[in-house]
Motif scaffolding. Structure first.
Motif, PDB file in Angstrom:
ATOM      1  N   SER A 143       0.838  -1.198   0.000  1.00  0.00           N
ATOM      2  CA  SER A 143       0.000   0.000   0.000  1.00  0.00           C
ATOM      3  C   SER A 143       0.871   1.245   0.000  1.00  0.00           C
ATOM      4  O   SER A 143       2.077   1.196   0.262  1.00  0.00           O
ATOM      5  N   ASP A 144       0.248   2.384  -0.280  1.00  0.00           N
ATOM      6  CA  ASP A 144       0.985   3.648  -0.293  1.00  0.00           C
ATOM      7  C   ASP A 144       1.596   3.972   1.063  1.00  0.00           C
ATOM      8  O   ASP A 144       2.579   4.708   1.156  1.00  0.00           O
ATOM      9  N   SER A 145       1.004   3.419   2.128  1.00  0.00           N
ATOM     10  CA  SER A 145       1.548   3.640   3.463  1.00  0.00           C
ATOM     11  C   SER A 145       2.723   2.711   3.761  1.00  0.00           C
ATOM     12  O   SER A 145       3.331   2.796   4.825  1.00  0.00           O
ATOM     13  N   GLY A 146       3.023   1.799   2.791  1.00  0.00           N
ATOM     14  CA  GLY A 146       4.137   0.876   2.957  1.00  0.00           C
ATOM     15  C   GLY A 146       3.751  -0.456   3.565  1.00  0.00           C
ATOM     16  O   GLY A 146       4.589  -1.348   3.720  1.00  0.00           O
ATOM     17  N   GLU A 147       2.446  -0.628   3.885  1.00  0.00           N
ATOM     18  CA  GLU A 147       1.983  -1.864   4.525  1.00  0.00           C
ATOM     19  C   GLU A 147       1.804  -2.974   3.485  1.00  0.00           C
ATOM     20  O   GLU A 147       1.101  -2.794   2.492  1.00  0.00           O
ATOM     21  N   PRO A 148       2.433  -4.174   3.677  1.00  0.00           N
ATOM     22  CA  PRO A 148       2.171  -5.301   2.773  1.00  0.00           C
ATOM     23  C   PRO A 148       0.830  -5.946   3.138  1.00  0.00           C
ATOM     24  O   PRO A 148       0.529  -6.128   4.320  1.00  0.00           O
ATOM     25  N   LEU A 149       0.022  -6.262   2.130  1.00  0.00           N
ATOM     26  CA  LEU A 149      -1.277  -6.878   2.416  1.00  0.00           C
ATOM     27  C   LEU A 149      -1.735  -7.718   1.232  1.00  0.00           C
ATOM     28  O   LEU A 149      -1.175  -7.648   0.132  1.00  0.00           O
ATOM     29  N   THR A 150      -2.786  -8.508   1.475  1.00  0.00           N
ATOM     30  CA  THR A 150      -3.390  -9.350   0.435  1.00  0.00           C
ATOM     31  C   THR A 150      -4.694  -8.715  -0.011  1.00  0.00           C
ATOM     32  O   THR A 150      -5.504  -8.293   0.814  1.00  0.00           O
ATOM     33  N   LEU A 151      -4.892  -8.662  -1.333  1.00  0.00           N
ATOM     34  CA  LEU A 151      -6.128  -8.140  -1.910  1.00  0.00           C
ATOM     35  C   LEU A 151      -6.772  -9.222  -2.754  1.00  0.00           C
ATOM     36  O   LEU A 151      -6.094  -9.916  -3.523  1.00  0.00           O
ATOM     37  N   VAL A 152      -8.090  -9.396  -2.604  1.00  0.00           N
ATOM     38  CA  VAL A 152      -8.828 -10.359  -3.420  1.00  0.00           C
ATOM     39  C   VAL A 152     -10.007  -9.658  -4.074  1.00  0.00           C
ATOM     40  O   VAL A 152     -10.548  -8.695  -3.526  1.00  0.00           O
ATOM     41  N   GLY A 153     -10.385 -10.113  -5.243  1.00  0.00           N
ATOM     42  CA  GLY A 153     -11.533  -9.536  -5.932  1.00  0.00           C
ATOM     43  C   GLY A 153     -11.496  -9.865  -7.402  1.00  0.00           C
ATOM     44  O   GLY A 153     -10.707 -10.696  -7.860  1.00  0.00           O
ATOM     45  N   THR A 154     -12.390  -9.269  -8.157  1.00  0.00           N
ATOM     46  CA  THR A 154     -12.441  -9.474  -9.593  1.00  0.00           C
ATOM     47  C   THR A 154     -12.304  -8.129 -10.284  1.00  0.00           C
ATOM     48  O   THR A 154     -12.723  -7.103  -9.763  1.00  0.00           O
ATOM     49  N   GLY A 155     -11.695  -8.123 -11.446  1.00  0.00           N
ATOM     50  CA  GLY A 155     -11.527  -6.866 -12.168  1.00  0.00           C
ATOM     51  C   GLY A 155     -10.473  -6.984 -13.227  1.00  0.00           C
ATOM     52  O   GLY A 155     -10.360  -8.014 -13.897  1.00  0.00           O
ATOM     53  N   LEU A 156      -9.681  -5.955 -13.386  1.00  0.00           N
ATOM     54  CA  LEU A 156      -8.660  -5.929 -14.427  1.00  0.00           C
ATOM     55  C   LEU A 156      -7.598  -6.987 -14.196  1.00  0.00           C
ATOM     56  O   LEU A 156      -7.281  -7.332 -13.061  1.00  0.00           O
ATOM     57  N   GLU A 157      -7.033  -7.451 -15.278  1.00  0.00           N
ATOM     58  CA  GLU A 157      -5.904  -8.365 -15.174  1.00  0.00           C
ATOM     59  C   GLU A 157      -4.641  -7.531 -14.967  1.00  0.00           C
ATOM     60  O   GLU A 157      -3.816  -7.381 -15.859  1.00  0.00           O
ATOM     61  N   VAL A 158      -4.518  -6.959 -13.770  1.00  0.00           N
ATOM     62  CA  VAL A 158      -3.366  -6.122 -13.458  1.00  0.00           C
ATOM     63  C   VAL A 158      -2.111  -6.979 -13.367  1.00  0.00           C
ATOM     64  O   VAL A 158      -2.173  -8.197 -13.167  1.00  0.00           O
ATOM     65  N   GLN A 159      -0.971  -6.344 -13.518  1.00  0.00           N
ATOM     66  CA  GLN A 159       0.294  -7.062 -13.537  1.00  0.00           C
ATOM     67  C   GLN A 159       1.192  -6.570 -12.410  1.00  0.00           C
ATOM     68  O   GLN A 159       0.951  -5.539 -11.787  1.00  0.00           O
TER      69      GLN A 159
END
Length: 733
Positions: free
Chosen positions: A38-54
Motif C-alpha cells: 500500500s501507499d503507506s508501505g503496509e504489505p497486504l493481500t487483496l482479493v476480488g475481480t476486475g482488471l488483469e493487473v500485472q
C-alpha cells in the motif's frame, strides 16, 4: 473462503498500492489474489475481480477489510482498476515491467531521470519528446503512449461499467473482449455485450442499452433480439432455423413492439449479416447456416471418386477379415462390410444387440488389410474409451482429434487437415451441427467417412439433427441393422429397448432367478425416494453384489424438482456418504472425499470430457482444493476450477448419453412433464450393461413409452445437401 460478514455490508474505503505479486488468477471468472504494497508501505493481500493487473502496476481498489478464518486479514475489493503511476518508483516499476516491448528497467530509469515528475504529462501531451531520449526513438515512444492511454481507457471503462451495474467478473470479461475501446464500442453498440461477451445475455445487454438512453423501438435493439431468439431456440430446442411468423410473434411478445417494427428489426439483422434468410420464410443464425453449408460442401466433395485403399474383390476381403478376427458374420453384416469397403460416405445405424461393434471391427480389419489407415473417434471420452475397448484400436474424442484450443476453435481444419483414410465416428447421434462442420472441414479430400450411431436415441445437446438429416437426405449410403443376434436377444435389456422404441411397454424379469430388467411402482416423488434408498442400500448390493456408488447410476430426465438431479444429489450424498472426511462447499454444492462427481465441461489440456465420471479422493478445505480420480488418472481442482465439477450420484439422461454403466436406476415421475418421451427412456435403458430398474409412477412410465419421440428439429442441413449435391451433378465432367 466466504466471510461470515460480506465485505459489501461493511463501510467501503479506497485503497491505493503497487502490485508486488499476482498470487492467483482465474482466467474465466476474473477472480484474483494479489500481494500489494500500500501507499503507506503496509504489505497486504487483496482479493476480488476486475482488471488483469500485472506486477508493478499501481492500482486503486474500493472495498473493505475482512478476517477470513482460513486466509487471515485481507482486503476484499468490489472494484479494482489500474491507476496511472504517479511516483518515480511507480513509474519505473510500470515502464520497466516488461509489458511494453523494447522497454526494460534500464531505459525506464533513464526516462525518469530525464523528465522526472513531468514524465506522465510528457507521455500524454508531448510524446515526441520521448523519442529524443537515447535508446527510445519514434516507434518505442508510440508504444509507450499507446500503453499509457489504454491504461486510462480501461480504468475509465471499468468505472463506467461499475456505475451501470456491470462490475466484478462481468466487467473483467467485457474489458477482455473490447480492451481500451470498450467505452466507444459500447456506446455505439451496447447490445454487442450479448453477442461478443461470454456469460452476458440479451436481457443484461438490453437493460444496459436502455439505461444509456437507447429507445425501445431502436432497430438495432430489435435486431439484437432477433439473434437472441434464434440463439434461444438453438440452445433449448436444437433448431438451426425458425419460421418467420414464429420469430415475428416472439419479438412482439418479448419487446412489446408492433408487427412493422418486428419486420424492420428482422431486416436489420439480415442486413448486418448476423442472420440469414432462406426460402420459405426461414431464418437462421449466420454461424449455424455456415456450418450446415460446410458440412454439405465437404460431404459432396468426399462423395466423389473411390476409396483410397485397394478395393479389389470386396467379397474376398470381407471373408479374409472375418477369418482373421475369427468372426462368424451374418449375411446382413457381410453386406454392410462390403458396402463400407467400396463407399466413401456411409451411415451404420441400429439399436443394441444388432452388431454395430462387430461390423466396425470387421471393417477396420478389412480396410487396414487393404492398405488403408483407419481413425476412430467419438463425441465423448467415455464413448471413445468404449470404442477402444471393443476394437482394440486407439480412439479419441472428436475434440482431441481436431486439436481443440479453448476459446480458439480447432487447430485441425482445411489448412491443416487430419491424417487418415477412413474416419469412423461412433455415437454419431450426439454430434451437433458445428462439431460436424469442424470435422468435415478437417477431413482430407481423399478421406472416407463412416458415421455409426443409433438414430432412436436422443439427438445432440447442441443445435442440429445431423445423423437423422444425413440418413433422411438420401445422399449417403445407409445400412440399417434390425436383426438382434442370439446372445443379445437373451438380454431383457436389449429386448425391452426394442419394445420401447416401437411403443410397447417393457416386460420385467420374473421368477426365482435373477433377471436384468425390473420395474417398481411408486405413488409419488416421496415414495420414489424411499424406494430408491432401499434399492441402493439393501436390495441391489445384496442381490447383485454391486457397489451403489461405483456401479449404479441414477438417471432422471431433468435437473429441477423433487426428483431432479439437484435435490437427488443432496439426498444421495447424505445417504451414501453421510460422514465424509473432508468437505468443500461451492454455492449450494458439496464436495467430499468419497463423492461421485461428473466433469460438466470439456477440459482439453487435462483430457477430461463433459460427462466423465470420477470420485473424490482427497480434499483440502483450507486451500479450497480437491483431487478426483477419473479411471486411473488423478486430477486436481482448485478454486474456480471446481465449477467444472458437479455431484453425480444422479445425472440427467442427456449427460449420460455416450456412457455405459453396470447398472442404472431410471426415475420417472409425473413432475417430469414434457420430458417423458420415448427417445429419452430408450436412451436411459440402453446405458446399462447388467441391470435396469425403472422406478416411478406407472402413468409416468406409460406416458414416456406412448409419447413418441421429441419434436422434429427445424434444420437446414437436408436443403443444403440437396442444393450442393444437385449442383455437383450438373457440373461438366
Amino acid at each position: 473462503m466466504i466471510p461470515a460478514t460480506p465485505a459489501e455490508a461493511r463501510p467501503q474505503r479506497e485503497l491505493v498500492g503497487t502490485v508486488e505479486r499476482v498470487v492467483f488468477r482465474n482466467a474465466d471468472s476474473g477472480w484474483t489474489v494479489l500481494r500489494l504494497k500500500s501507499d503507506s508501505g503496509e504489505p497486504l493481500t487483496l482479493v476480488g475481480t476486475g482488471l488483469e493487473v500485472q506486477e508493478g502496476d499501481q492500482i486503486k481498489a474500493l472495498g473493505a477489510f475482512e478476517d477470513d478464518p482460513s486466509w487471515g486479514r485481507r482486503f476484499r475489493a468490489s472494484v479494482v482498476h489500474a491507476a496511472a503511476p504517479s511516483t518515480r518508483e511507480g513509474l519505473i516499476a510500470f515502464l520497466g515491467s516488461g509489458r511494453i516491448k523494447g522497454l526494460g528497467p534500464v531505459l525506464a530509469h533513464r526516462l525518469v531521470r530525464v523528465f522526472g515528475d513531468r514524465l506522465p504529462s510528457v507521455i500524454e501531451q508531448r510524446p515526441d519528446e520521448l523519442a529524443a531520449v537515447e535508446g527510445v526513438g519514434p516507434t518505442l515512444a508510440e508504444r509507450i503512449t499507446e500503453t499509457w492511454r489504454s491504461l486510462a481507457g480501461e480504468r475509465d471503462a471499468l468505472l463506467f461499467l461499475n456505475s451501470h451495474g456491470l462490475g466484478g467478473a462481468k466487467a473483467a470479461r467485457i474489458l477482455k473482449a473490447f480492451g481500451p475501446r470498450t467505452l466507444a464500442h459500447l456506446t455505439t453498440d451496447p447490445w454487442s455485450l450479448a453477442r461478443e461477451v461470454n456469460g452476458i445475455g440479451f436481457a443484461t445487454a438490453d437493460r444496459f442499452a436502455l439505461a444509456l438512453g437507447r429507445p425501445q423501438e431502436d432497430p438495432d435493439r430489435i435486431a439484437a433480439a432477433v439473434r437472441h431468439v434464434l440463439e434461444e431456440i438453438a440452445q433449448s430446442h436444437g433448431d438451426t432455423q425458425a419460421r418467420l411468423p414464429f420469430l415475428r410473434g416472439r419479438l412482439i411478445d418479448l419487446l412489446g413492439i408492433n408487427e412493422a417494427l418486428a419486420e424492420a428489426g428482422i431486416e436489420r439483422a439480415v442486413e448486418a449479416g448476423h442472420v440469414v434468410r432462406h426460402q420459405d420464410d426461414l431464418l437462421g443464425l449466420r454461424e449455424l447456416d455456415h456450418a450446415e453449408r460446410v458440412v454439405a460442401e465437404r460431404l459432396a466433395t468426399l462423395a466423389e471418386g473411390l476409396p483410397s485403399w485397394r478395393t479389389g474383390d470386396a467379397e474376398a476381403a470381407v471373408e479374409n477379415a472375418a477369418k482373421y478376427l475369427k468372426l462368424d458374420l451374418a449375411p446382413s453384416q457381410v453386406l454392410a462390410v462390403q458396402t463400407a469397403l467400396t463407399s466413401r460416405l456411409m451411415v451404420v445405424t441400429g439399436g443394441p444387440g444388432t452388431g454395430k461393434t462387430t461390423i466396425v471391427r470387421a471393417i477396420l480389419a478389412a480396410v487396414e488389410r487393404s492398405g488403408g489407415r483407419v481413425v476412430l473417434a467419438a463425441p465423448t471420452g467415455r464413448a471413445a474409451r468404449r470404442m477402444h475397448e471393443s476394437t482394440g484400436h486407439d480412439a479419441s474424442t472428436l475434440h482431441r482429434l481436431l486439436e481443440a484450443e479453448p476459446g480458439h476453435g480447432f487447430r485441425r481444419d482445411a489448412e491443416r487437415p487430419l491424417e487418415g483414410d477412413l474416419f469412423v465416428i461412433d455415437e454419431a447421434s450426439m454430434v451437433d451441427t458445428e462439431l460436424m462442420a469442424a470435422l468435415a472441414e478437417a477431413l482430407p479430400d481423399h478421406a472416407a467417412l463412416m458415421m455409426v450411431g443409433d438414430i432412436d436415441q436422443l439427438p445432440s445437446v447442441g443445435a442440429g439433427r445431423v445423423l437423422g438429416d444425413l440418413i433422411q437426405s438420401g445422399h449417403l449410403t445407409v445400412v440399417r441393422l434390425v436383426e438382434i443376434f442370439r446372445q443379445a436377444a437373451e438380454s431383457r435389456i436389449v429386448a425391452n429397448a426394442h419394445r420401447i422404441v416401437t411403443g410397447q411397454m417393457p416386460e420385467t424379469s420374473r421368477g426365482d432367478a435373477l433377471g436384468d430388467f425390473y420395474a417398481i411402482r411408486a405413488a409419488n416423488p416421496e415414495d420414489i425416494r424411499t424406494k430408491l434408498q432401499q434399492l441402493l442400500t439393501d436390495r441391489i448390493p445384496k442381490a447383485f453384489h454391486l457397489d451403489p456408488v461405483e456401479d449404479v447410476q441414477v438417471l432422471v430426465p431433468t435437473n429441477r424438482g423433487a426428483v431432479g438431479t439437484i435435490e437427488l444429489n443432496r439426498f444421495l450424498q447424505s445417504l451414501l456418504n453421510p460422514e465424509p472426511v473432508g468437505v468443500i462447499t461451492r454455492g449450494d454444492q458439496r464436495f467430499a472425499v468419497g463423492d461421485r462427481v461428473m466433469q460438466i465441461e470439456n477440459d482439453y489440456e487435462r483430457e477430461v470430457s463433459n460427462g466423465d465420471i470420477g470420485r473424490v479422493v482427497a480434499v483440502d478445505p483450507n486451500k479450497n482444493i480437491l483431487q478426483a480420480a477419473f479411471d486411473e488418472r488423478l486430477l486436481t481442482y482448485e478454486g474456480g476450477e471446481l465449477e467444472a465439477l458437479s455431484p453425480a450420484y444422479a445425472v440427467t439422461v442427456h449427460k449420460a448419453q455416450g456412457s455405459e454403466y453396470p447398472a442404472v436406476i431410471v426415475l420417472l415421475s409425473r413432475e417430469h412433464g414434457r420430458m417423458l418421451r420415448r427417445d429419452l427412456l430408450y436412451t436411459a435403458v440402453t446405458r446399462a450393461r447388467r441391470l435396469v430398474v425403472l422406478l416411478g409412477e406407472p402413468d409416468a412410465i406409460g406416458r414416456a413409452v406412448e409419447s413418441g419421440v421429441s419434436r422434429h428439429r427445424q434444420t437446414g442441413l437436408i436443403a443444403r445437401l440437396d442444393e450442393t449435391f444437385a449442383s455437383r451433378e450438373h457440373l461438366p465432367s
